[in-house]
Design an enzyme around this catalytic site. Sequence first.
Site, PDB file in Angstrom:
ATOM      1  N   PRO A 299       0.813  -1.216   0.000  1.00  0.00           N
ATOM      2  CA  PRO A 299       0.000   0.000   0.000  1.00  0.00           C
ATOM      3  C   PRO A 299       0.845   1.264   0.000  1.00  0.00           C
ATOM      4  CG  PRO A 299      -0.922  -1.610   1.531  1.00  0.00           C
ATOM      5  CD  PRO A 299       0.413  -2.155   1.087  1.00  0.00           C
ATOM      6  N   TYR A 300       1.980   1.243   0.699  1.00  0.00           N
ATOM      7  CA  TYR A 300       2.885   2.398   0.678  1.00  0.00           C
ATOM      8  C   TYR A 300       3.298   2.724  -0.750  1.00  0.00           C
ATOM      9  CZ  TYR A 300       7.335   4.891   0.807  1.00  0.00           C
ATOM     10  OH  TYR A 300       8.359   5.785   0.561  1.00  0.00           O
ATOM     11  N   GLY A 301       3.761   1.725  -1.492  1.00  0.00           N
ATOM     12  CA  GLY A 301       4.167   1.938  -2.872  1.00  0.00           C
ATOM     13  C   GLY A 301       3.042   2.492  -3.724  1.00  0.00           C
TER      14      GLY A 301
END
Length: 335
Positions: free
Chosen positions: A161-163
């Site tokens: 999700p960060y990416g």
Amino acid sequence: MSPDTLTDTQGRPILRALVTGAAGFIGSHLTEALLDLGVEVTGLDCFTRYYDEERKRANLMAARDHRRFTLVEEDLGLTDLDALLDGADAVFHLAAQPGVRASWGEGFQDYVTNNIVATQRLLEAMSGTGVPLVYSSSSSVYGDAPVMPTPEGAATGPVSPYGATKLTGENLCRMYSRDGRVHTVSLRYFTVYGPRQRPDMAFTRFIEAAGQGRPITLYGDGEQSRDFTFVSDAVDANLRALRHGGSGAVYNIGGGEHASVNGILAILGDLLGGHIAVDRHPTAAGDARHTSADVSLARREIGFDPTVGLREGLARQVASALGRVPAANPQPLGD
């Protein structure tokens, strides 16, 4: 470099700059570099609880008493952006919610708010001002890249999700550039390391554990590999992107050396003068298996050329973290 040499792509001098995330790892180094160039810097940071606040405040030790530095302790998503941007000649946008593993589950809302909503709010406030923005992105946007070394034109496919939020930030920058609203340049960092690296990042965890005689915690078999970029090279990339980057452009920023985690541990063992014990755990969700940067576009268009090798950079981080000189005459890595 003399104080009057920092300019934007139009040749306009940069006298005042806004650095978001100024107390962070890369942001604090960039802030110091700008001050050294004679730039007046406003640093924004809201000191989130992602890691120890005092550790982040210590990052600004060299900058906070400088006569050309002003620290604004506010949330980018809530602050008065018109006042913050008043008089700025350039913006370096590093503020973000970091971390791959923490981006799963309920914490994802923080990533949406801090990485996407805040970025869009900043871009909207900058629209039509003529002020350029350099956006800090991540190699995480590639996920398990289909091509290595990976060029900017390769398919993106984040595996965390960060990416996904960093890629959305890039896309927002591209949209505002394409519409002529803001001149933006995005930098995809490949695993930046060096003094002040965040405490959750691998090199910091490895060095601090080994320095205290504890086993290091390793997720996976150690054969996962990365391109590693020393922090001063990441800072140099920001300055070059401001001067030479095309509007809407995206550049890979890598250190030019590729190594496995096991290879890194071998180097650290040499530098620390002994064997490093390892406590192995299963691979964590969201970790790409391999990354490798093709930096030919950045070299060609903005003159980026990394100068700090992996062993030298690790030695500098060891010295900074432990306050001691690495072991003399370390043996070269066997593989």
